[in-house]
Design a protein around this motif. Structure first.
Motif, mmCIF file in Angstrom:
data_model
loop_
_atom_site.group_PDB
_atom_site.id
_atom_site.type_symbol
_atom_site.label_atom_id
_atom_site.label_comp_id
_atom_site.label_asym_id
_atom_site.label_seq_id
_atom_site.Cartn_x
_atom_site.Cartn_y
_atom_site.Cartn_z
ATOM 1 N N ARG A 1 7.940 -1.383 -18.227
ATOM 2 C CA ARG A 1 8.937 -1.206 -17.743
ATOM 3 C C ARG A 1 10.107 -1.872 -18.446
ATOM 4 N NH1 ARG A 1 8.544 -4.225 -11.932
ATOM 5 N NH2 ARG A 1 7.849 -1.860 -11.479
ATOM 6 N N TYR B 1 14.417 -1.195 -10.562
ATOM 7 C CA TYR B 1 13.936 -2.448 -9.425
ATOM 8 C C TYR B 1 15.536 -3.059 -10.055
ATOM 9 C CZ TYR B 1 9.673 0.526 -9.906
ATOM 10 O OH TYR B 1 9.024 1.322 -9.583
ATOM 11 N N ASN C 1 15.636 -7.399 -10.053
ATOM 12 C CA ASN C 1 14.662 -8.600 -9.822
ATOM 13 C C ASN C 1 15.565 -10.140 -10.358
ATOM 14 O OD1 ASN C 1 14.100 -10.358 -12.551
ATOM 15 N ND2 ASN C 1 12.365 -9.721 -11.966
ATOM 16 N N ASN D 1 9.103 -14.672 -9.362
ATOM 17 C CA ASN D 1 9.719 -13.718 -10.064
ATOM 18 C C ASN D 1 9.771 -12.623 -8.361
ATOM 19 O OD1 ASN D 1 11.480 -12.578 -11.880
ATOM 20 N ND2 ASN D 1 9.329 -13.190 -13.092
ATOM 21 N N TRP E 1 11.027 -8.554 -7.239
ATOM 22 C CA TRP E 1 10.853 -7.401 -7.184
ATOM 23 C C TRP E 1 11.657 -6.312 -6.132
ATOM 24 C CZ3 TRP E 1 11.613 -6.048 -12.084
ATOM 25 C CH2 TRP E 1 11.090 -6.743 -13.175
#
Length: 115
Positions: free
Chosen positions: A45, A94, A96, A103, A105
């Motif tokens: 990612r 994605y 975030n 965190n 997502w």
């Protein structure tokens, strides 16, 4: 509970454009920074773009000049405008955000650039 919901992905030809949206379940003023990441099959990612609560932006070198991140505080939404798309932009994208060291997502939205 913070939820992030992405939308706007799809199939587009090289050179085309898409606009991704990320809607948060809380006020995005809660987040100092909101980010878009992407992950292609078999790859890690990677950070694509970020925007601070003050509106400062940052981009990966691979998308500079083609992608633009923005935010609409009234709609609790962050956007990623993607222009001049290339096949190598194909990935799951994605949203975030981090709040109190957690965190969050979204579920991701698929972007496929192909003729």
């Amino acid at each position: 509970q913070v939820q992030l919901v992405e939308s706007g992905g799809g199939l587009v030809q090289p050179g085309g454009s898409l606009r991704l949206s990320c809607v948060a379940s809380v006020s995005i003023f809660s987040f100092n920074v909101m980010r878009w990441y992407r992950q292609a099959p078999g790859k890690e990612r990677e950070l694509v773009a970020a925007i601070t609560s003050a509106g400062f932006t940052n981009y990966a070198d691979s998308v500079k000049g083609r992608f633009s991140i923005s935010r609409d505080n009234a709609k609790n939404t962050v956007y990623l405008q993607m222009n001049s798309l290339k096949p190598e932009d194909t990935a799951a994208y994605y949203c975030n955000a981090k709040l109190q060291d957690i965190n969050y997502w979204g579920q991701g939205t698929q972007v496929t650039v192909s003729s």
